[in-house]
Design a protein around this motif. Structure first.
Motif, PDB file in Angstrom:
ATOM      1  N   ALA A 136       0.815  -1.213   0.000  1.00 43.42           N
ATOM      2  CA  ALA A 136       0.000   0.000   0.000  1.00 43.42           C
ATOM      3  C   ALA A 136       0.853   1.268   0.000  1.00 43.42           C
ATOM      4  CB  ALA A 136      -0.921   0.008   1.222  1.00 43.42           C
ATOM      5  N   ASN A 137       0.382   2.252  -0.757  1.00 34.25           N
ATOM      6  CA  ASN A 137       0.939   3.615  -0.727  1.00 34.25           C
ATOM      7  C   ASN A 137       2.425   3.666  -1.079  1.00 34.25           C
ATOM      8  OD1 ASN A 137      -1.629   4.498   0.159  1.00 34.25           O
ATOM      9  ND2 ASN A 137      -1.075   4.094   2.279  1.00 34.25           N
ATOM     10  N   ASN A 138       2.872   2.761  -1.929  1.00 32.09           N
ATOM     11  CA  ASN A 138       4.240   2.818  -2.425  1.00 32.09           C
ATOM     12  C   ASN A 138       4.288   3.601  -3.728  1.00 32.09           C
ATOM     13  OD1 ASN A 138       5.525   0.773  -0.477  1.00 32.09           O
ATOM     14  ND2 ASN A 138       3.785  -0.361  -1.296  1.00 32.09           N
ATOM     15  N   ARG A 139       5.478   4.090  -4.064  1.00 29.96           N
ATOM     16  CA  ARG A 139       5.636   4.871  -5.290  1.00 29.96           C
ATOM     17  C   ARG A 139       6.821   4.318  -6.074  1.00 29.96           C
ATOM     18  NH1 ARG A 139       4.851  11.309  -5.665  1.00 29.96           N
ATOM     19  NH2 ARG A 139       5.268  11.592  -7.892  1.00 29.96           N
ATOM     20  N   VAL A 140       6.574   3.960  -7.342  1.00 25.40           N
ATOM     21  CA  VAL A 140       7.622   3.367  -8.181  1.00 25.40           C
ATOM     22  C   VAL A 140       7.614   4.060  -9.536  1.00 25.40           C
ATOM     23  CG1 VAL A 140       8.575   1.249  -9.166  1.00 25.40           C
ATOM     24  CG2 VAL A 140       7.262   1.144  -7.035  1.00 25.40           C
ATOM     25  N   SER A 141       8.806   4.457 -10.005  1.00 25.25           N
ATOM     26  CA  SER A 141       8.902   5.117 -11.309  1.00 25.25           C
ATOM     27  C   SER A 141      10.207   4.711 -12.000  1.00 25.25           C
ATOM     28  CB  SER A 141       8.849   6.643 -11.144  1.00 25.25           C
ATOM     29  OG  SER A 141       9.956   7.106 -10.375  1.00 25.25           O
ATOM     30  N   GLU A 142      10.244   4.916 -13.317  1.00 27.69           N
ATOM     31  CA  GLU A 142      11.433   4.700 -14.141  1.00 27.69           C
ATOM     32  C   GLU A 142      11.998   3.288 -13.982  1.00 27.69           C
ATOM     33  OE1 GLU A 142      14.217   8.108 -14.027  1.00 27.69           O
ATOM     34  OE2 GLU A 142      12.774   8.981 -12.629  1.00 27.69           O
ATOM     35  N   SER A 143      11.125   2.318 -13.870  1.00 27.04           N
ATOM     36  CA  SER A 143      11.532   0.937 -13.641  1.00 27.04           C
ATOM     37  C   SER A 143      10.838   0.035 -14.660  1.00 27.04           C
ATOM     38  CB  SER A 143      11.197   0.513 -12.213  1.00 27.04           C
ATOM     39  OG  SER A 143      11.829   1.386 -11.274  1.00 27.04           O
ATOM     40  N   PHE A 144      11.080  -1.269 -14.578  1.00 28.35           N
ATOM     41  CA  PHE A 144      10.413  -2.199 -15.479  1.00 28.35           C
ATOM     42  C   PHE A 144       8.984  -2.488 -15.024  1.00 28.35           C
ATOM     43  CE2 PHE A 144      14.765  -3.326 -16.850  1.00 28.35           C
ATOM     44  CZ  PHE A 144      14.579  -3.225 -18.222  1.00 28.35           C
ATOM     45  N   VAL A 145       8.790  -2.720 -13.736  1.00 32.14           N
ATOM     46  CA  VAL A 145       7.462  -3.019 -13.197  1.00 32.14           C
ATOM     47  C   VAL A 145       7.321  -2.323 -11.851  1.00 32.14           C
ATOM     48  CG1 VAL A 145       5.888  -4.819 -12.393  1.00 32.14           C
ATOM     49  CG2 VAL A 145       7.347  -5.261 -14.374  1.00 32.14           C
ATOM     50  N   GLY A 146       6.173  -1.690 -11.632  1.00 30.10           N
ATOM     51  CA  GLY A 146       5.932  -1.059 -10.339  1.00 30.10           C
ATOM     52  C   GLY A 146       5.708  -2.094  -9.252  1.00 30.10           C
ATOM     53  N   VAL A 147       4.616  -2.860  -9.371  1.00 33.35           N
ATOM     54  CA  VAL A 147       4.295  -3.931  -8.424  1.00 33.35           C
ATOM     55  C   VAL A 147       4.025  -5.200  -9.230  1.00 33.35           C
ATOM     56  CG1 VAL A 147       2.697  -4.771  -6.657  1.00 33.35           C
ATOM     57  CG2 VAL A 147       3.324  -2.347  -6.719  1.00 33.35           C
ATOM     58  N   ALA A 148       4.697  -6.290  -8.871  1.00 39.10           N
ATOM     59  CA  ALA A 148       4.494  -7.585  -9.532  1.00 39.10           C
ATOM     60  C   ALA A 148       3.997  -8.594  -8.503  1.00 39.10           C
ATOM     61  CB  ALA A 148       5.796  -8.069 -10.164  1.00 39.10           C
ATOM     62  N   VAL A 149       2.877  -9.238  -8.807  1.00 39.45           N
ATOM     63  CA  VAL A 149       2.327 -10.284  -7.941  1.00 39.45           C
ATOM     64  C   VAL A 149       2.236 -11.555  -8.782  1.00 39.45           C
ATOM     65  CG1 VAL A 149       0.473 -10.926  -6.369  1.00 39.45           C
ATOM     66  CG2 VAL A 149       0.972  -8.508  -6.769  1.00 39.45           C
ATOM     67  N   MET A 150       3.039 -12.560  -8.435  1.00 38.63           N
ATOM     68  CA  MET A 150       3.154 -13.761  -9.267  1.00 38.63           C
ATOM     69  C   MET A 150       3.063 -15.012  -8.391  1.00 38.63           C
ATOM     70  SD  MET A 150       6.391 -12.261 -11.466  1.00 38.63           S
ATOM     71  CE  MET A 150       6.395 -13.529 -12.732  1.00 38.63           C
TER      72      MET A 150
END
Length: 452
Positions: free
Chosen positions: A222-236
């Protein structure tokens, strides 16, 4: 005699409880200078606090085996390894590490080389800086760890086989990871076979995956911030994961996604801002899950959807100004998509709502042939809305087996927007007046033409 033994037993029990839960009054504050760290750690007793003086503490590798100790640093205190193995290895329970820069681990992720490796319960690592590491923090069976307010600077100049994750958790349950910053390296936070935990309010840039769950369950992201990457959040390969309130933006590398969902079940993805990515969502083999109230805006592709999803709903999301709304990918021979779209807002839809109930009167056809073509040839966006656009859709529907993914009741208004909108009653009056004016103009033109 019996009463005496009963009182003695009670006293022993009370003493044991005090030892377990109360810091002993004889705990010490120990100062250590550069060059004496290893001997100082080996001499720690339960309840001690070790304070590292300013400077570089050069070590080979140190094992912290004493329970309930704290290792803290003055500003400028650095623990530097010799680039082999694990710099600090935590084996005692209830160990706290804070205010220290740790660097110089080995470079073999298979051997779990790390700046700090934790193999004990209730570890707490806070206010530290990590650099020149393979894994920043490696946790194995380190249940109920707390990692907060640390800064990780990974390296992108190494081959992937020599690089690790900022925080790597394996068989670790109940971890709390908050307010950390990740820059560079592989994943910001990586979970493998973990049950329970919270990953909240972290920031990541130029990593591979911001937050990455594998074979894990009962997690909150929750409430994380991701930029300039391949994937923000991955659920596998995961179950019962809640992904909410995250801001995932400007992930524009090839095959980059804001949120990647693959081989998961019973997950909830809600309230996320997925803005200006190569693709907003990848949804593959997702079962019994719900995507709701997400704002999916200005992505090159809003969503890539595979046909092997089941019992999954996409409800009350905002799809705004995406170049392509949906790309479909068929896994089975027959393109049978069962994912349900319902009550979403689509910025490209003509929002006719004569009964003023907030639901657009016409359904939204999501997988138009022209949309699929735009995914392959973005320059054709120049033709969007022209007769060529509608002609291509007509030909495509006649000549191909259409998938027919439809939102039967799209929203008239944005679901997630907080901006003020026109009163619905006033808007309905305005639309009615405008329709009457246009009709009257057309009628006058026809009458003038008939007189000629």
């Amino acid at each position: 005699m019996k009463k005496y033994f009963t009182k003695l037993s009670c006293c022993v029990f009370a003493y044991a409880v005090l030892l377990l839960y109360v810091q002993p009054s004889w705990s010490r504050l120990v100062f250590t200078l550069p060059g004496t760290l290893a001997s100082s750690v080996n001499a720690l007793h339960v309840g001690d606090t070790l304070l590292l003086k300013n400077g570089v503490h050069q070590i080979k590798s140190i094992r912290v085996e004493t329970d309930s100790v704290a290792i803290l640093g003055e500003p400028g205190a650095i623990i530097r390894g010799d680039r082999t193995g694990q710099v600090l290895k935590i084996l005692g329970n209830h160990v706290s590490i804070g205010g220290i820069t740790v660097e110089g681990s080995g470079t073999n992720p298979v051997e779990s080389d790390a700046a700090i490796a934790v193999y004990a319960l209730n570890a707490r690592i806070f206010d530290c800086k990590f650099q020149d590491y393979c894994h920043g923090i490696y946790l194995e069976r380190a249940h109920f760890a707390t990692i907060t307010n640390n800064r990780f600077t990974g390296r992108n100049d190494r081959p992937e086989r020599e690089n690790g994750n900022a925080i790597h958790l394996y068989l670790t349950n109940g971890a709390t990871i908050t307010a950390n910053e990740f820059h560079g390296g592989l994943d910001g936070v990586y979970f493998d076979v973990c049950d329970g935990g919270k990953t909240v309010a972290n920031r990541a840039t130029t990593v591979r995956y911001g937050v990455h769950y594998m074979n894990s369950r009962n997690q909150v992201c929750a409430n994380n911030r991701v930029s300039e990457s391949f994937v923000g959040v991955a659920v596998m390969y995961a179950a019962s994961v809640v992904v909410s309130g995250n801001y995932l933006h400007d992930n524009l590398r090839a095959n980059a996604y804001g949120i990647l969902l693959q081989d998961i079940e019973s997950c909830t993805v809600s309230g996320n801002n997925v803005i200006a990515n190569e693709a907003g969502f990848l949804i593959e083999n997702v079962r019994a899950s719900v995507l709701s109230q997400n704002r999916v805006e200005r992505n090159r592709t809003a969503m890539e959807l595979f046909s092997n999803c089941s019992k999954t709903e996409v409800v009350q999301n905002d799809f705004i100004a995406n170049s392509v709304a949906l790309k479909t990918k068929t896994i089975t021979r027959e393109p049978r998509f069962t994912t349900k779209f319902f009550n979403n807002y689509w910025s490209t839809l003509n929002r006719v709502d004569f009964d003023d109930d907030g639901i657009v009167d016409l359904p939204m056809r999501i997988d138009e042939p022209f949309e699929q073509l735009l995914g392959e040839q973005p320059l054709l966006r120049l033709l969007q809305g022209t007769p060529a656009h509608y002609l291509w859709n007509t030909i495509g529907l006649l000549q191909t087996k259409a998938v027919h993914i439809i939102d039967p009741k799209p929203q008239r208004w944005e679901v997630t927007s907080l901006s003020l909108k026109m009163n619905r009653h006033d808007s309905h009056i305005f639309t009615t007046i405008l329709t009457l004016l246009i009709s009257a103009t057309l009628l006058l033109c026809l009458m003038k033409h008939s007189r000629r």
